[in-house]
Write an enzyme that holds these catalytic residues in place. Structure first.
Site: not given
Ligand code: ME8
Length: 642
Positions: A142, A297
């Site tokens: 991990c 993030k």
């Molecule tokens: O996956 N470039 O939530 P999440 C472009 N809760 N788009 C990006 C990005 C980047 N660098 N980073 C994030 C989840 N995104 C789940 C989804 S749906 C039923 C559940 C955007 O907060 C993009 O739309 O990790 C990606 O698919 C989403 O944030 C992931 O958001």
């Protein structure tokens, strides 16, 4: 039937960043585009609030999970209006209606025999208190705890996904546009060449309680996707609501490639098990990168969309995002490229065309649409180019090729700028015998601008509204009925206003959001200045400028338990934040709710009585008396005080 477009529901384990904003701008743009075509639209976004990661984030922040999810969810909600994003519905997976429907769906699929109980074997990290996949490990360990995970077996519930594999392959083959762009469709088909495993959908409550209990076994909660994906149904009141009947048959989802598999494989098979038709289309985009690394993030290399909108305006950010990224491919973000696009495409090309044309109409045609004379070759060429633009724009926008759609519009902008130079209306204006020709040229420019404005409504709603008003044309535009040549009415008043896009310095603004970098010369100089200041007690203007003072609205207040001095305030500035203020001896909580105060918004968060406080409320003290600072007139929460 109404067109239905969704974004993913975003995890509330961190605040919104530009990646989330991009997907949401895309969905907003498409919903505005469909409305421009005269269609009914429903646009949904929201937050995903269950699971280990969220419990972990709340534990790290030392607040209750409920408080934590409420806070971050409201940050997502507040992030969209500054970007002119207007969803019709914001769903949260902690909404009681959502939770009840997820349970009803689980029961239905269970009764059908598509959910079964079995052993689950996985790699469990005690430190993380969760299962890891082979991909998560570095050298078999991990990466966070540097320990080898244990291979453990526990009992769980599984969804019979494999049962629907053949059906799914046929569906994708028979519907070439089900997953777009094509590269992602191919990726899914190639994945489906291997046999599908069934999907583990539960976790025992002994390990995870922050979830939705299984209706047929209270010792378990649903795990991640069976909860999250169903939001697309619960948000339209499946199974009996009128929105479900109106919207489901026209559902389209927008996501990035990170969550392709759950959307392209788990979700259609879940729908099939529910005897529902699959969604119509899945639109998959690439990543925004910073220096070739995905903005995320966990890496912390993020740009905050609200700060960007505040520094450059919603429309500049929207235009940049849509123009710079080819939908489906990755793209790099930098403030420099945003400023370059703003200065060249917006201020120079579009802004100049608009202000030059309107100034000439003001000076040479009494601020009115003139009556044109007969059209010559150049005029016809411009008119034809406009009609080609409309057709191309329509096609590209329909196919989510926003960048190409905008290229088509900018081709006409550049042609119209050339048309001004070759026809030199200022020369025509000197010769009264050329009056008719002058009017023909101005009419053609106004028509071109009217049609350009039409195309900009979905992309840059604020700019399009300003242009619409200046041109004196309809505020409820329709691409089909208004997208024809020659509809400007001679005699209509034209009102040239302020420039659409004042130029920005090439250098990023001081307060512009920047990804983190090493210490610069300027920062070193500031350090020296700070030392000098400490010695003479006076501060420089630079130091003062570092203070971010904002007007904030207090929306909730409560006493901090076991403290006589502290009130816990929720303030909008404009996002919601918690500030713990030492004012409880002077004010009751009810007295301060609704008040506008001035806060120091960029103080490092500090913990007071276990509550993280994000800023400080300013107040004046005279003996025992304390008065809160405020502004002399109502302004929007979040306004800068300088
Ligand atoms: O996956 N470039 O939530 P999440 C472009 N809760 N788009 C990006 C990005 C980047 N660098 N980073 C994030 C989840 N995104 C789940 C989804 S749906 C039923 C559940 C955007 O907060 C993009 O739309 O990790 C990606 O698919 C989403 O944030 C992931 O958001």
């Amino acid at each position: 039937m109404s067109y239905y477009i969704t974004t993913p529901i975003f995890y509330v384990n961190a605040q919104p960043h530009l990646g989330h904003a991009y997907t949401t701008v895309v969905a907003d743009t498409i919903s505005r585009f469909k409305r421009l075509l005269g269609e009914e639209v429903r646009f949904q976004t929201g937050t995903d609030e269950h699971g280990d990661k969220i419990v972990q984030a709340a534990t790290d922040a030392e607040v209750s999970v409920k408080e934590y999810v409420d806070n971050i969810s409201s940050m997502f909600r507040a992030a969209w209006p500054p970007l002119a994003i207007a969803p019709d519905h914001f769903i949260r997976t902690t909404d009681p209606e959502h939770m009840a429907t997820v349970q009803a769906i689980l029961q239905k699929v269970y009764d059908k025999g598509d959910i079964y109980f079995a052993d689950y074997t996985g790699l469990y990290c005690k430190g993380c208190e969760q299962f890891l996949t082979e991909k998560d490990l570095v050298d078999g360990k991990c990466p966070d705890h540097l320990t080898e995970p244990d291979k453990i077996t526990e009992q769980n519930y599984f969804f019979k996904m494999s049962k629907y594999q053949d059906w799914l392959i046929d569906h994708i083959n028979n519907n070439p546009e089900f997953i777009t762009p094509e590269r992602y469709r191919n990726e899914v088909l190639s994945f489906l060449k291997e046999p599908l495993e069934d999907l583990c959908i539960s976790r025992p409550t002994s390990r995870l309680t922050w979830g939705i209990p299984l209706p047929f076994d209270e010792r378990f909660v649903t795990y991640v996707w069976f909860d999250a994906l169903i939001n697309y149904l619960t948000g339209i009141d499946y199974p009996n609501g009128p929105d479900f009947a109106r919207n489901w048959a026209a559902a389209e989802h927008v996501i990035a490639k990170d969550i392709l598999k759950p959307h392209a494989i788990y979700w259609p098979t879940m729908l099939r098990a529910l005897d529902l038709a699959p969604y119509q289309k899945l639109h998959v985009h690439g990543y925004w990168n910073i220096n070739d690394t995905k903005m995320s993030k966990s890496l912390g290399n993020v740009v905050r969309p609200t700060e960007l909108a505040e520094a450059y305006g919603a429309d500049t950010v929207r235009y940049f995002l849509l123009r710079e990224m080819s939908f489906g491919l990755d793209s790099g973000f930098s403030i420099e490229s945003l400023i370059a696009r703003r200065n060249s495409d917006l201020a120079n090309d579009l802004g100049n065309l608009f202000s030059r044309s309107l100034t000439m109409v003001k000076n040479f045609s009494n601020s009115q649409v003139p009556a044109p004379g007969p059209a010559g070759d150049q005029d016809r060429e411009l008119a034809e180019a406009c009609l080609t633009m409309l057709a191309d724009y329509d096609k590209q926008m329909t196919g989510f090729a926003f960048s190409r759609g905008l290229e088509a519009v900018w081709k006409v902008i550049s042609l119209a700028n050339k048309y001004i130079v070759t026809n030199a209306p200022w020369e025509l204006a000197k010769d009264p015998a050329q009056a008719e020709r002058l009017h023909t040229v101005l009419f053609h420019l106004l028509e071109t601008l009217r049609l350009i404005t039409l195309t900009l409504h979905p992309i840059m709603p604020e700019t399009a509204a300003k242009m619409t008003e200046a041109l004196g044309v309809t505020a409820a535009p329709n691409l089909r009925t208004d997208g024809k040549w020659g509809l400007s009415i001679p005699g209509t008043e034209i009102n040239a206003g302020a420039p659409l896009f004042p130029r920005l310095d090439k250098q990023p603004k001081n307060d512009a959001p920047q990804p983190k970098k090493a210490e610069t010369k300027k920062q070193q100089k500031n350090k020296v200045e700070a030392k000098n200041e400490a010695e003479d007690g006076l501060i420089t203007y630079d130091t003062f400028q570092k203070l971010d003072l904002r007007v904030a609205k207090i929306v909730a207040a409560e006493k901090v338990p076991k403290s006589d001095r502290l009130l816990k305030l929720s303030v909008l500035a404009p996002e919601e934040r918690i500030i713990v203020a030492g004012i409880a001896e002077h004010f009751q909580p009810e007295e301060v709710i609704g008040r506008l105060v001035i806060i120091v918004a960029n103080l490092k968060p500090v913990k007071l009585m276990g509550i993280l406080s994000h800023g400080m409320v300013m107040a004046a003290k005279e003996g025992d008396k304390l008065v809160l600072s405020t502004v002399s007139d109502g302004v929007q929460p979040g306004s800068k005080v300088s």
